[in-house]
Design a protein around this motif. Structure first.
Motif, mmCIF file in Angstrom:
data_model
loop_
_atom_site.group_PDB
_atom_site.id
_atom_site.type_symbol
_atom_site.label_atom_id
_atom_site.label_comp_id
_atom_site.label_asym_id
_atom_site.label_seq_id
_atom_site.Cartn_x
_atom_site.Cartn_y
_atom_site.Cartn_z
ATOM 1 N N VAL A 21 8.719 -5.847 -2.350
ATOM 2 C CA VAL A 21 7.352 -5.722 -2.847
ATOM 3 C C VAL A 21 6.992 -6.914 -3.730
ATOM 4 C CG1 VAL A 21 5.822 -4.352 -4.312
ATOM 5 C CG2 VAL A 21 7.323 -3.204 -2.671
ATOM 6 N N LEU A 22 7.907 -7.311 -4.592
ATOM 7 C CA LEU A 22 7.633 -8.424 -5.513
ATOM 8 C C LEU A 22 7.373 -9.727 -4.763
ATOM 9 C CD1 LEU A 22 10.253 -7.788 -8.355
ATOM 10 C CD2 LEU A 22 7.831 -7.158 -8.298
ATOM 11 N N ILE A 23 8.227 -10.050 -3.804
ATOM 12 C CA ILE A 23 8.031 -11.329 -3.103
ATOM 13 C C ILE A 23 6.788 -11.275 -2.222
ATOM 14 C CG2 ILE A 23 10.465 -11.957 -3.210
ATOM 15 C CD1 ILE A 23 10.751 -11.167 -0.284
ATOM 16 N N GLU A 24 6.463 -10.105 -1.709
ATOM 17 C CA GLU A 24 5.249 -9.975 -0.908
ATOM 18 C C GLU A 24 3.997 -10.193 -1.765
ATOM 19 O OE1 GLU A 24 4.660 -7.193 2.627
ATOM 20 O OE2 GLU A 24 3.748 -6.099 0.962
ATOM 21 N N ASN A 25 4.118 -9.917 -3.058
ATOM 22 C CA ASN A 25 3.002 -10.099 -3.973
ATOM 23 C C ASN A 25 3.073 -11.418 -4.743
ATOM 24 O OD1 ASN A 25 1.133 -7.449 -4.353
ATOM 25 N ND2 ASN A 25 3.186 -6.888 -3.664
ATOM 26 N N GLY A 26 3.900 -12.340 -4.249
ATOM 27 C CA GLY A 26 3.895 -13.692 -4.773
ATOM 28 C C GLY A 26 4.763 -13.955 -5.979
ATOM 29 N N LEU A 27 5.591 -12.985 -6.388
ATOM 30 C CA LEU A 27 6.498 -13.211 -7.507
ATOM 31 C C LEU A 27 7.774 -13.892 -7.018
ATOM 32 C CD1 LEU A 27 5.935 -9.843 -9.361
ATOM 33 C CD2 LEU A 27 5.248 -12.094 -10.162
ATOM 34 N N ASP A 28 8.367 -14.712 -7.865
ATOM 35 C CA ASP A 28 9.538 -15.523 -7.517
ATOM 36 C C ASP A 28 10.799 -14.744 -7.854
ATOM 37 O OD1 ASP A 28 11.377 -17.463 -6.976
ATOM 38 O OD2 ASP A 28 10.669 -18.896 -8.480
ATOM 39 N N ALA A 29 11.266 -13.926 -6.911
ATOM 40 C CA ALA A 29 12.370 -13.005 -7.164
ATOM 41 C C ALA A 29 13.524 -13.237 -6.197
ATOM 42 C CB ALA A 29 11.889 -11.565 -7.045
ATOM 43 N N VAL A 30 14.739 -12.944 -6.682
ATOM 44 C CA VAL A 30 15.935 -12.945 -5.847
ATOM 45 C C VAL A 30 16.769 -11.718 -6.213
ATOM 46 C CG1 VAL A 30 16.037 -15.453 -5.594
ATOM 47 C CG2 VAL A 30 17.295 -14.347 -7.471
ATOM 48 N N LEU A 31 17.591 -11.301 -5.287
ATOM 49 C CA LEU A 31 18.569 -10.251 -5.550
ATOM 50 C C LEU A 31 19.891 -10.889 -5.955
ATOM 51 C CD1 LEU A 31 17.876 -7.967 -2.466
ATOM 52 C CD2 LEU A 31 17.407 -7.357 -4.849
ATOM 53 N N THR A 32 20.603 -10.247 -6.874
ATOM 54 C CA THR A 32 21.937 -10.711 -7.208
ATOM 55 C C THR A 32 22.833 -9.502 -7.418
ATOM 56 O OG1 THR A 32 23.181 -12.286 -8.581
ATOM 57 C CG2 THR A 32 21.649 -10.818 -9.726
ATOM 58 N N ALA A 38 0.829 -1.204 0.000
ATOM 59 C CA ALA A 38 0.000 0.000 0.000
ATOM 60 C C ALA A 38 0.865 1.257 0.000
ATOM 61 C CB ALA A 38 -0.924 -0.008 1.211
ATOM 62 N N LEU A 39 1.895 1.288 0.830
ATOM 63 C CA LEU A 39 2.803 2.433 0.867
ATOM 64 C C LEU A 39 3.538 2.597 -0.456
ATOM 65 C CD1 LEU A 39 4.306 1.982 4.444
ATOM 66 C CD2 LEU A 39 2.849 3.878 3.690
ATOM 67 N N PHE A 40 3.956 1.479 -1.026
ATOM 68 C CA PHE A 40 4.678 1.512 -2.292
ATOM 69 C C PHE A 40 3.784 2.060 -3.404
ATOM 70 C CE2 PHE A 40 5.956 -0.667 -6.258
ATOM 71 C CZ PHE A 40 7.254 -0.188 -6.375
ATOM 72 N N ARG A 41 2.568 1.560 -3.504
ATOM 73 C CA ARG A 41 1.651 2.035 -4.539
ATOM 74 C C ARG A 41 1.388 3.530 -4.381
ATOM 75 N NH1 ARG A 41 -1.437 -2.366 -7.168
ATOM 76 N NH2 ARG A 41 -2.807 -0.712 -7.906
ATOM 77 N N LYS A 42 1.214 3.976 -3.149
ATOM 78 C CA LYS A 42 0.988 5.396 -2.911
ATOM 79 C C LYS A 42 2.208 6.224 -3.313
ATOM 80 C CE LYS A 42 -0.256 8.704 0.714
ATOM 81 N NZ LYS A 42 -0.588 8.870 2.154
ATOM 82 N N ARG A 43 3.405 5.710 -2.985
ATOM 83 C CA ARG A 43 4.645 6.452 -3.293
ATOM 84 C C ARG A 43 4.850 6.626 -4.787
ATOM 85 N NH1 ARG A 43 8.427 9.369 -4.218
ATOM 86 N NH2 ARG A 43 10.469 9.351 -3.234
ATOM 87 N N ILE A 44 4.524 5.602 -5.578
ATOM 88 C CA ILE A 44 4.764 5.697 -7.020
ATOM 89 C C ILE A 44 3.530 6.158 -7.792
ATOM 90 C CG2 ILE A 44 6.551 3.928 -6.902
ATOM 91 C CD1 ILE A 44 4.617 1.996 -8.278
#
Length: 260
Positions: free
Chosen positions: A79-90, A6-12
């Motif tokens: 945000v991505l992992i909280e929304n169910g996307l399969d993400a990693v940082l590299t 919610a904060l992210f959507r509001k910020r962008i």
């Protein structure tokens, strides 16, 4: 919808309460590039905090600041992992075109890899004005956005097995390497990125610990402000203006909604 999303959507500036999905990701990347600047003020002013979710939310959501790659891509990753996307940082090593070699700082660039329907994609919202604004497949396929053309090529280097490459609209006539990264070596967690922040803040060859820099994309190009100049790209035309302290503060407020 969670507080973070919610904060992210509001910020962008993305209205609604739907989850962020694979299909909506290009719009999210575009809005993030226009609203959350790439900037190094925290490094310059020695406002350095641990890289964790709480501090990222405070800095970028509540203080309405921007950040460098390890902050911007970390926030998007959460945000991505909280929304169910399969993400990693590299982590990656940036290529220096002036010296025609990879930078000696080591693996100080942070990017995101996303697995989707059996394929892996790169997403990057922390590479200054060089943002693809859409996921880029590791298959080598070229993708296009309003910011140019982008691809990820399988290329073995001492820094990994892939390179991110770009041909920016109105700026590049040939492909340029952005950075190399290792797809098989994801970051262990946000805490690992504190090492990157330490290098960026203290290394003598760091490009981000000497002068202030802030940039963001616009609908027609991008704007970049430093202590010395204010540069505007608009539909391929560039204007540049010398800065003093008063002008810097005014441009910072008007174009980035931040205070000096």
């Amino acid at each position: 919808m969670s507080e973070l999303t919610a904060l992210f959507r509001k910020r962008i500036g993305v209205a609604g309460d739907e989850p962020i999905t694979w299909d909506s990701l290009p719009d999210v990347l575009d809005q993030m590039a226009k609203t959350i600047p790439f900037e190094n003020f925290g490094i310059i002013h020695n406002r350095i905090n641990d890289i964790n979710e709480r501090n990222l939310i405070q800095k970028i959501m509540f203080n309405r600041e921007g950040g460098l790659c390890y902050e911007l891509n970390s926030l998007l990753y959460l945000v991505l992992i909280e929304n169910g996307l399969d993400a990693v940082l590299t982590r990656g090593v940036v290529y220096n075109h002036a010296s025609r070699q990879y930078m000696s700082l080591g693996r100080t660039h942070v990017t995101i890899l996303i697995a989707h329907q059996g394929e892996t994609y790169l997403a990057d919202t922390g590479f200054g004005g060089n943002l693809p604004l859409t996921p880029v497949p590791l298959s080598g396929e070229t993708v296009s956005s309003r910011n140019g053309q982008f691809r990820v090529r399988h290329r073995l280097t001492e820094h990994g097995d892939y390179t991110f490459e770009m041909k920016l609209k109105h700026k590049d006539t040939d492909w340029r390497i952005g950075y190399a990264f290792d797809s098989k070596c994801p970051a262990s967690g946000l805490s690992e990125l504190n090492e990157i922040q330490t290098i960026i803040a203290g290394h003598e060859e760091s490009p981000f610990n000497k002068n202030r820099l802030i940039t963001r994309l616009t609908d027609s190009g991008n704007v970049t402000l430093t202590d010395q100049t204010f540069t505007v790209w608009r539909e391929g035309l560039v204007t540049k203006e010398e800065m003093n302290r008063e002008k810097f503060s005014e441009r910072l407020h008007r174009f980035f909604e931040m205070e000096d």
